[in-house]
Design a protein around this motif. Structure first.
Motif, PDB file in Angstrom:
ATOM      1  N   ASP A  35       0.851  -1.201   0.000  1.00  0.00           N
ATOM      2  CA  ASP A  35       0.000   0.000   0.000  1.00  0.00           C
ATOM      3  C   ASP A  35       0.885   1.250   0.000  1.00  0.00           C
ATOM      4  O   ASP A  35       1.472   1.616   1.020  1.00  0.00           O
ATOM      5  CB  ASP A  35      -0.910  -0.008   1.228  1.00  0.00           C
ATOM      6  N   ILE A  36       0.954   1.917  -1.130  1.00  0.00           N
ATOM      7  CA  ILE A  36       1.814   3.101  -1.260  1.00  0.00           C
ATOM      8  C   ILE A  36       1.384   4.204  -0.302  1.00  0.00           C
ATOM      9  O   ILE A  36       2.215   4.927   0.255  1.00  0.00           O
ATOM     10  CB  ILE A  36       1.825   3.603  -2.731  1.00  0.00           C
ATOM     11  N   GLN A  37       0.076   4.355  -0.073  1.00  0.00           N
ATOM     12  CA  GLN A  37      -0.412   5.391   0.839  1.00  0.00           C
ATOM     13  C   GLN A  37       0.074   5.119   2.263  1.00  0.00           C
ATOM     14  O   GLN A  37       0.468   6.043   2.989  1.00  0.00           O
ATOM     15  CB  GLN A  37      -1.937   5.451   0.806  1.00  0.00           C
ATOM     16  N   ALA A  38       0.064   3.847   2.648  1.00  0.00           N
ATOM     17  CA  ALA A  38       0.513   3.490   4.001  1.00  0.00           C
ATOM     18  C   ALA A  38       1.987   3.831   4.202  1.00  0.00           C
ATOM     19  O   ALA A  38       2.398   4.231   5.290  1.00  0.00           O
ATOM     20  CB  ALA A  38       0.274   2.006   4.248  1.00  0.00           C
ATOM     21  N   LEU A  39       2.766   3.694   3.138  1.00  0.00           N
ATOM     22  CA  LEU A  39       4.186   4.049   3.237  1.00  0.00           C
ATOM     23  C   LEU A  39       4.346   5.538   3.526  1.00  0.00           C
ATOM     24  O   LEU A  39       5.130   5.938   4.393  1.00  0.00           O
ATOM     25  CB  LEU A  39       4.908   3.676   1.937  1.00  0.00           C
ATOM     26  N   PHE A  40       3.585   6.370   2.815  1.00  0.00           N
ATOM     27  CA  PHE A  40       3.694   7.820   3.002  1.00  0.00           C
ATOM     28  C   PHE A  40       3.057   8.276   4.318  1.00  0.00           C
ATOM     29  O   PHE A  40       3.363   9.365   4.807  1.00  0.00           O
ATOM     30  CB  PHE A  40       3.073   8.556   1.802  1.00  0.00           C
ATOM     31  N   ASP A  41       2.185   7.442   4.880  1.00  0.00           N
ATOM     32  CA  ASP A  41       1.575   7.783   6.164  1.00  0.00           C
ATOM     33  C   ASP A  41       2.498   7.500   7.353  1.00  0.00           C
ATOM     34  O   ASP A  41       2.224   7.957   8.467  1.00  0.00           O
ATOM     35  CB  ASP A  41       0.263   7.003   6.344  1.00  0.00           C
ATOM     36  N   LEU A  47       9.946   5.488   9.225  1.00  0.00           N
ATOM     37  CA  LEU A  47      10.662   5.365   7.950  1.00  0.00           C
ATOM     38  C   LEU A  47      12.144   5.069   8.165  1.00  0.00           C
ATOM     39  O   LEU A  47      12.755   4.302   7.413  1.00  0.00           O
ATOM     40  CB  LEU A  47      10.492   6.640   7.120  1.00  0.00           C
ATOM     41  N   ARG A  48      12.719   5.671   9.225  1.00  0.00           N
ATOM     42  CA  ARG A  48      14.125   5.382   9.527  1.00  0.00           C
ATOM     43  C   ARG A  48      14.292   3.909   9.916  1.00  0.00           C
ATOM     44  O   ARG A  48      15.252   3.252   9.523  1.00  0.00           O
ATOM     45  CB  ARG A  48      14.633   6.288  10.645  1.00  0.00           C
ATOM     46  N   LEU A  49      13.343   3.398  10.686  1.00  0.00           N
ATOM     47  CA  LEU A  49      13.397   1.991  11.073  1.00  0.00           C
ATOM     48  C   LEU A  49      13.241   1.061   9.867  1.00  0.00           C
ATOM     49  O   LEU A  49      13.710  -0.078   9.890  1.00  0.00           O
ATOM     50  CB  LEU A  49      12.302   1.685  12.096  1.00  0.00           C
ATOM     51  N   MET A  50      12.598   1.555   8.826  1.00  0.00           N
ATOM     52  CA  MET A  50      12.437   0.771   7.595  1.00  0.00           C
ATOM     53  C   MET A  50      13.696   0.806   6.727  1.00  0.00           C
ATOM     54  O   MET A  50      13.766   0.126   5.700  1.00  0.00           O
ATOM     55  CB  MET A  50      11.237   1.291   6.795  1.00  0.00           C
ATOM     56  N   ARG A  58      13.604  13.094   3.425  1.00  0.00           N
ATOM     57  CA  ARG A  58      13.357  14.475   2.971  1.00  0.00           C
ATOM     58  C   ARG A  58      12.798  14.478   1.552  1.00  0.00           C
ATOM     59  O   ARG A  58      11.853  15.209   1.239  1.00  0.00           O
ATOM     60  CB  ARG A  58      14.660  15.274   3.020  1.00  0.00           C
ATOM     61  N   GLN A  59      13.349  13.623   0.671  1.00  0.00           N
ATOM     62  CA  GLN A  59      12.879  13.571  -0.717  1.00  0.00           C
ATOM     63  C   GLN A  59      11.450  13.022  -0.807  1.00  0.00           C
ATOM     64  O   GLN A  59      10.685  13.424  -1.693  1.00  0.00           O
ATOM     65  CB  GLN A  59      13.834  12.730  -1.556  1.00  0.00           C
ATOM     66  N   LEU A  60      11.101  12.125   0.106  1.00  0.00           N
ATOM     67  CA  LEU A  60       9.718  11.632   0.139  1.00  0.00           C
ATOM     68  C   LEU A  60       8.742  12.732   0.544  1.00  0.00           C
ATOM     69  O   LEU A  60       7.622  12.824   0.026  1.00  0.00           O
ATOM     70  CB  LEU A  60       9.589  10.464   1.116  1.00  0.00           C
ATOM     71  N   ARG A  61       9.180  13.578   1.483  1.00  0.00           N
ATOM     72  CA  ARG A  61       8.303  14.634   2.005  1.00  0.00           C
ATOM     73  C   ARG A  61       8.209  15.829   1.059  1.00  0.00           C
ATOM     74  O   ARG A  61       7.203  16.542   1.034  1.00  0.00           O
ATOM     75  CB  ARG A  61       8.807  15.118   3.369  1.00  0.00           C
ATOM     76  N   TRP A  62       9.272  16.073   0.295  1.00  0.00           N
ATOM     77  CA  TRP A  62       9.326  17.261  -0.568  1.00  0.00           C
ATOM     78  C   TRP A  62       9.625  16.830  -2.011  1.00  0.00           C
ATOM     79  O   TRP A  62      10.770  16.868  -2.463  1.00  0.00           O
ATOM     80  CB  TRP A  62      10.386  18.238  -0.058  1.00  0.00           C
ATOM     81  N   PRO A  63       8.600  16.433  -2.745  1.00  0.00           N
ATOM     82  CA  PRO A  63       8.797  15.946  -4.115  1.00  0.00           C
ATOM     83  C   PRO A  63       9.394  17.025  -5.028  1.00  0.00           C
ATOM     84  O   PRO A  63       9.153  18.218  -4.850  1.00  0.00           O
ATOM     85  CB  PRO A  63       7.381  15.581  -4.570  1.00  0.00           C
ATOM     86  N   THR A  64      10.130  16.580  -6.016  1.00  0.00           N
ATOM     87  CA  THR A  64      10.705  17.490  -7.011  1.00  0.00           C
ATOM     88  C   THR A  64       9.630  17.848  -8.048  1.00  0.00           C
ATOM     89  O   THR A  64       8.595  17.179  -8.150  1.00  0.00           O
ATOM     90  CB  THR A  64      11.883  16.815  -7.721  1.00  0.00           C
TER      91      THR A  64
END
Length: 371
Positions: A35-41, A47-50, A58-64
């Motif tokens: 589930d891609i949404q669950a990853l972003f949630d 995320l660090r533990l993953m 940072r790149q996940l939170r601030w898309p180019t």
């Protein structure tokens, strides 16, 4: 087939993060049950533990801006951008290791749902290689298969072209983005494929040019889309053998057309057959290995009626011309005749349709057999 833009943006973002390719992405998605949404949630700590670094988070939170560009591209007429969880994403491809996160497609998307056979081979085929590629492509299309290849020069191009001539559907997987058709010589072929219901596919962003490292990755998609892979003609170091290896790893059928031991362009195929690939002389050899198509009957495509040598001028001389390129000097030596006499007789045989002049000599045409 609609797909939420916000969800598509998540996939584009994940695909753009430095250091995250298909293998790493698969590992991350496995932890959130795909589930891609669950990853972003997930919060930053999770995320660090993953296994993600601070920069990747940072790149996940601030898309180019490339993410918005991708969504915009997907909204254009004739373009389709399929993430791994899209309903139209091909199940056969989704099942392979390191499946592409995104498929950029242009053309008729329904082509993805057709049973496909990959046809690949050398960029420098012999006359016999091109002849086999054209014949088999037409026969396989008649059997209801779409032909999938890489749009490269040589065997790939012949297979695409003959599938179109036979009225079939053909798909091309590129080693470049869809806005950078490579090789340029095949831009017209690509356009014709689209006009006749085919599809262009890439895992690369549309403006990405061709790079050497793209093509081995592209090959796993060619085999991954297909029920099996047919290698028509290949040297021992050919990139086509990479496609065959991927097919084996993916649990797909591998087929190969044999060639003369003297033909360097056929050594790769002969090796594959030694290693267990199925030897292919005609389309029936392939179709009998594909259970879902067992009702198919071999259909011979229109040919010139075969002629026996006795019906041709200089039949004895013809026996010295092979199905691979044979030089005039070689024909003269075998026939024990002067070169000038051999040249004259070869011209007459060419006019009779028994041989064809090619670079480096002559080849016997397939419509002519021995007594």
């Amino acid at each position: 087939m609609s797909y939420p833009s916000e969800r598509l943006a998540h996939w584009l973002t994940l695909d753009s993060v430095t250091g995250i390719g298909p293998v790493t992405a698969a590992r991350l998605l496995e932890q959130v049950e795909g589930d891609i949404q669950a990853l972003f949630d997930r919060d930053d700590g999770q995320l660090r533990l993953m296994g993600l670094s601070p920069e990747q988070i940072r790149q996940l939170r601030w898309p180019t801006p490339a993410v918005a560009n991708g969504v915009e591209w997907a909204n254009q007429q004739g373009n389709y951008l399929l993430p791994l969880d899209h309903p139209a994403y091909p199940p056969l491809l989704a099942a392979i290791p390191a499946a592409p996160l995104l498929l950029y497609c242009r053309g008729d998307l329904s082509a993805l749902g057709l049973p496909q056979l990959a046809m690949v081979g050398t960029r420098h085929p012999t006359y016999a290689g091109k002849d086999n590629a054209a014949r088999l492509s037409a026969e396989l299309v008649a059997g209801g298969l779409a032909i999938t290849s890489g749009l490269a020069l040589g065997i790939d191009g012949v297979c695409h072209q003959q599938a179109l001539v036979a009225g079939g559907i053909t798909l091309a997987v590129l080693g470049s983005g869809l806005d950078c058709i490579y090789p340029k010589r095949h831009q017209g072929l690509a356009a014709t494929m689209l006009e006749q219901g085919g599809l262009l596919i890439s895992e690369l962003v549309p403006d990405k040019g061709p790079l050497a490292e793209h093509f081995p990755r592209r090959n796993r998609i060619i085999s991954g889309l297909s029920l099996g892979t047919l290698v028509v003609e290949a040297t021992e170091q050919s990139g086509s053998l990479i496609t065959a290896r991927y097919a084996l790893e993916q649990g797909r059928e591998v087929f190969a057309v044999p060639g003369a031991p003297q033909n360097e362009q056929a050594i790769g195929c002969n090796r594959l057959i030694q290693q267990g690939a199925k030897l292919v002389l005609n389309a029936a050899d392939i179709m009998e290995e594909l259970p879902m198509l067992t009702g198919w009957k071999c259909q011979t495509h229109p040919e010139l009626k075969q002629q026996h040598n006795r019906e041709l001028p200089y039949a004895a001389l013809l026996d010295n011309v092979g199905y691979e390129t044979t030089s005039v000097d070689t024909v003269a030596e075998r026939a024990q005749l002067p070169v000038d006499v051999v040249l004259g007789r070869l011209v007459e045989l060419e006019l009779a349709g028994a041989v064809i002049a090619v670079a480096g000599g002559y080849v016997r045409t397939r419509g002519v057999n021995h007594v």
